[in-house]
Design a protein around this motif. Sequence first.
Motif, PDB file in Angstrom:
ATOM      1  N   LEU A   1       0.837  -1.195   0.000  1.00  0.00           N
ATOM      2  CA  LEU A   1       0.000   0.000   0.000  1.00  0.00           C
ATOM      3  C   LEU A   1       0.874   1.248   0.000  1.00  0.00           C
ATOM      4  O   LEU A   1       2.042   1.206   0.387  1.00  0.00           O
ATOM      5  N   SER A   2       0.283   2.358  -0.424  1.00  0.00           N
ATOM      6  CA  SER A   2       0.977   3.640  -0.363  1.00  0.00           C
ATOM      7  C   SER A   2       0.941   4.183   1.056  1.00  0.00           C
ATOM      8  O   SER A   2       0.209   3.672   1.923  1.00  0.00           O
ATOM      9  N   PHE A   3       1.713   5.240   1.306  1.00  0.00           N
ATOM     10  CA  PHE A   3       1.717   5.883   2.628  1.00  0.00           C
ATOM     11  C   PHE A   3       0.312   6.339   3.010  1.00  0.00           C
ATOM     12  O   PHE A   3      -0.155   6.093   4.133  1.00  0.00           O
ATOM     13  N   ASP A   4      -0.388   6.995   2.076  1.00  0.00           N
ATOM     14  CA  ASP A   4      -1.739   7.494   2.354  1.00  0.00           C
ATOM     15  C   ASP A   4      -2.695   6.362   2.698  1.00  0.00           C
ATOM     16  O   ASP A   4      -3.517   6.482   3.627  1.00  0.00           O
ATOM     17  N   ASN A   5      -2.616   5.258   1.954  1.00  0.00           N
ATOM     18  CA  ASN A   5      -3.538   4.150   2.197  1.00  0.00           C
ATOM     19  C   ASN A   5      -3.256   3.439   3.520  1.00  0.00           C
ATOM     20  O   ASN A   5      -4.183   3.003   4.203  1.00  0.00           O
ATOM     21  N   TRP A   6      -1.967   3.323   3.882  1.00  0.00           N
ATOM     22  CA  TRP A   6      -1.637   2.747   5.192  1.00  0.00           C
ATOM     23  C   TRP A   6      -2.184   3.637   6.310  1.00  0.00           C
ATOM     24  O   TRP A   6      -2.703   3.149   7.316  1.00  0.00           O
ATOM     25  N   ALA A   7      -2.050   4.964   6.134  1.00  0.00           N
ATOM     26  CA  ALA A   7      -2.532   5.905   7.152  1.00  0.00           C
ATOM     27  C   ALA A   7      -4.058   5.835   7.268  1.00  0.00           C
ATOM     28  O   ALA A   7      -4.600   5.853   8.383  1.00  0.00           O
ATOM     29  N   LYS A   8      -4.741   5.743   6.120  1.00  0.00           N
ATOM     30  CA  LYS A   8      -6.209   5.640   6.146  1.00  0.00           C
ATOM     31  C   LYS A   8      -6.647   4.346   6.823  1.00  0.00           C
ATOM     32  O   LYS A   8      -7.615   4.333   7.594  1.00  0.00           O
ATOM     33  N   LEU A   9      -5.935   3.254   6.525  1.00  0.00           N
ATOM     34  CA  LEU A   9      -6.264   1.976   7.155  1.00  0.00           C
ATOM     35  C   LEU A   9      -6.074   2.052   8.670  1.00  0.00           C
ATOM     36  O   LEU A   9      -6.885   1.516   9.439  1.00  0.00           O
ATOM     37  N   ALA A  10      -5.009   2.730   9.105  1.00  0.00           N
ATOM     38  CA  ALA A  10      -4.751   2.886  10.539  1.00  0.00           C
ATOM     39  C   ALA A  10      -5.895   3.641  11.218  1.00  0.00           C
ATOM     40  O   ALA A  10      -6.316   3.294  12.331  1.00  0.00           O
ATOM     41  N   ILE A  11      -6.428   4.661  10.542  1.00  0.00           N
ATOM     42  CA  ILE A  11      -7.540   5.443  11.114  1.00  0.00           C
ATOM     43  C   ILE A  11      -8.803   4.581  11.220  1.00  0.00           C
ATOM     44  O   ILE A  11      -9.495   4.599  12.255  1.00  0.00           O
ATOM     45  N   VAL A  12      -9.089   3.823  10.159  1.00  0.00           N
ATOM     46  CA  VAL A  12     -10.276   2.956  10.170  1.00  0.00           C
ATOM     47  C   VAL A  12     -10.176   1.932  11.301  1.00  0.00           C
ATOM     48  O   VAL A  12     -11.140   1.707  12.056  1.00  0.00           O
ATOM     49  N   LEU A  13      -9.015   1.319  11.444  1.00  0.00           N
ATOM     50  CA  LEU A  13      -8.817   0.315  12.503  1.00  0.00           C
ATOM     51  C   LEU A  13      -8.922   0.938  13.891  1.00  0.00           C
ATOM     52  O   LEU A  13      -9.437   0.318  14.829  1.00  0.00           O
ATOM     53  N   MET A  14      -8.452   2.179  14.022  1.00  0.00           N
ATOM     54  CA  MET A  14      -8.555   2.862  15.308  1.00  0.00           C
ATOM     55  C   MET A  14     -10.016   3.167  15.651  1.00  0.00           C
ATOM     56  O   MET A  14     -10.431   3.059  16.817  1.00  0.00           O
ATOM     57  N   VAL A  15     -10.810   3.521  14.642  1.00  0.00           N
ATOM     58  CA  VAL A  15     -12.244   3.767  14.863  1.00  0.00           C
ATOM     59  C   VAL A  15     -12.931   2.486  15.329  1.00  0.00           C
ATOM     60  O   VAL A  15     -13.749   2.512  16.262  1.00  0.00           O
ATOM     61  N   VAL A  16     -12.572   1.362  14.696  1.00  0.00           N
ATOM     62  CA  VAL A  16     -13.144   0.077  15.103  1.00  0.00           C
ATOM     63  C   VAL A  16     -12.757  -0.236  16.549  1.00  0.00           C
ATOM     64  O   VAL A  16     -13.575  -0.714  17.341  1.00  0.00           O
ATOM     65  N   PHE A  17     -11.489   0.052  16.893  1.00  0.00           N
ATOM     66  CA  PHE A  17     -11.037  -0.160  18.283  1.00  0.00           C
ATOM     67  C   PHE A  17     -11.877   0.649  19.264  1.00  0.00           C
ATOM     68  O   PHE A  17     -12.322   0.130  20.299  1.00  0.00           O
ATOM     69  N   VAL A  18     -12.113   1.920  18.949  1.00  0.00           N
ATOM     70  CA  VAL A  18     -12.884   2.794  19.850  1.00  0.00           C
ATOM     71  C   VAL A  18     -14.307   2.269  20.012  1.00  0.00           C
ATOM     72  O   VAL A  18     -14.841   2.228  21.130  1.00  0.00           O
TER      73      VAL A  18
ATOM     74  N   LEU B   1      -3.474  -3.690  15.424  1.00  0.00           N
ATOM     75  CA  LEU B   1      -3.453  -3.603  13.959  1.00  0.00           C
ATOM     76  C   LEU B   1      -3.366  -2.142  13.497  1.00  0.00           C
ATOM     77  O   LEU B   1      -2.695  -1.828  12.505  1.00  0.00           O
ATOM     78  N   SER B   2      -4.036  -1.258  14.221  1.00  0.00           N
ATOM     79  CA  SER B   2      -3.989   0.162  13.873  1.00  0.00           C
ATOM     80  C   SER B   2      -2.574   0.723  14.043  1.00  0.00           C
ATOM     81  O   SER B   2      -2.061   1.423  13.170  1.00  0.00           O
ATOM     82  N   LEU B   3      -1.957   0.401  15.174  1.00  0.00           N
ATOM     83  CA  LEU B   3      -0.596   0.880  15.427  1.00  0.00           C
ATOM     84  C   LEU B   3       0.394   0.252  14.442  1.00  0.00           C
ATOM     85  O   LEU B   3       1.343   0.901  13.997  1.00  0.00           O
ATOM     86  N   PHE B   4       0.145  -1.010  14.091  1.00  0.00           N
ATOM     87  CA  PHE B   4       0.996  -1.699  13.124  1.00  0.00           C
ATOM     88  C   PHE B   4       0.894  -1.029  11.754  1.00  0.00           C
ATOM     89  O   PHE B   4       1.904  -0.800  11.074  1.00  0.00           O
ATOM     90  N   SER B   5      -0.334  -0.683  11.343  1.00  0.00           N
ATOM     91  CA  SER B   5      -0.554  -0.006  10.064  1.00  0.00           C
ATOM     92  C   SER B   5       0.099   1.376  10.062  1.00  0.00           C
ATOM     93  O   SER B   5       0.670   1.805   9.057  1.00  0.00           O
ATOM     94  N   LEU B   6       0.006   2.061  11.207  1.00  0.00           N
ATOM     95  CA  LEU B   6       0.638   3.377  11.314  1.00  0.00           C
ATOM     96  C   LEU B   6       2.149   3.260  11.173  1.00  0.00           C
ATOM     97  O   LEU B   6       2.795   4.069  10.504  1.00  0.00           O
ATOM     98  N   GLY B   7       2.720   2.221  11.806  1.00  0.00           N
ATOM     99  CA  GLY B   7       4.156   1.992  11.682  1.00  0.00           C
ATOM    100  C   GLY B   7       4.557   1.712  10.250  1.00  0.00           C
ATOM    101  O   GLY B   7       5.586   2.213   9.763  1.00  0.00           O
ATOM    102  N   LEU B   8       3.751   0.925   9.527  1.00  0.00           N
ATOM    103  CA  LEU B   8       4.034   0.626   8.124  1.00  0.00           C
ATOM    104  C   LEU B   8       3.907   1.882   7.253  1.00  0.00           C
ATOM    105  O   LEU B   8       4.625   2.032   6.267  1.00  0.00           O
ATOM    106  N   ALA B   9       2.985   2.765   7.635  1.00  0.00           N
ATOM    107  CA  ALA B   9       2.824   4.021   6.897  1.00  0.00           C
ATOM    108  C   ALA B   9       4.108   4.850   6.967  1.00  0.00           C
ATOM    109  O   ALA B   9       4.599   5.357   5.947  1.00  0.00           O
ATOM    110  N   PHE B  10       4.667   4.973   8.163  1.00  0.00           N
ATOM    111  CA  PHE B  10       5.908   5.746   8.326  1.00  0.00           C
ATOM    112  C   PHE B  10       7.093   5.023   7.685  1.00  0.00           C
ATOM    113  O   PHE B  10       7.999   5.672   7.146  1.00  0.00           O
TER     114      PHE B  10
END
Length: 251
Positions: free
Chosen positions: A123-140, A168-177
């Motif tokens: 995935l691109s940086f933007d898509n990894w970041a978007k995935l991290a946000i979606v996963l964080m919303v699910v967590f909340v 998974l959200s934190l993992f996706s965020l790490g992959l984004a960076f």
Amino acid sequence: MKTLVYIVLFFFGSLTAQNATFFDEANALYNDANYEEAITKYESILKTKQHSAELYYNLANAHYKLNNIAPSIYYYEKALQLKPNDKEILNNIAYAKNMTVDAIQTVPQLGLSRFFNKVTHTLSFDNWAKLAIVLMVVFVVLFLVYYFNNGTTSKRLTFVFSFVFLFLSLFSLGLAFQKQTLDTKNNPAIVFAQESEVKTEPNLGGSEAFLLHEGTKVQVLDTINNWKKIKLADGKTGWIVASDIKLLNNF
């Protein structure tokens, strides 16, 4: 203000229409085997700062027909930057690379390094970041369900799953960076000189490290004056005159 907007829209609309006409004319010239004239037409579109994978691909094909090794590979690579998984581009660039002189073996990645690099590039940086946000919303949402739930079993399940999604959200965020870091370091170029002497130091007095020929792809690591420090796929490094290569990230 509205008048200015209409003028800008009219200008860009006219420019797009003109470029579409040039593109059709260039394709017609290409089909008639007038490759040099086709190249001139394609390049006139590039001068207007309009880019597309199709434009770079056709331009590369025209250079390939004229056995222009470096430009054909360069423009195939530009097309791949816009369409990384296009089979036709990948197929044609493989043919173009067969014309190059330098046979450079890529250093294989092993173990976890290979696995994580492969995952990072899915995935691109933007898509990894978007995935991290979606996963964080699910967590909340799951955590709120856990907090307000009174059932023992469902409370336990929502608690476990909420923290799975947090991980998974934190993992996706790490992959984004990680993706952003890799993209920042990625500075490829193509050798355009028929033969270029790569030095051990960024000056003419340095000893020769190795020779490169047109069409070879390198990674640019550093710049000092009119010299570029490059790295090959096999890990070799050296300094090359900046005018002997052409950067791929410049649009």
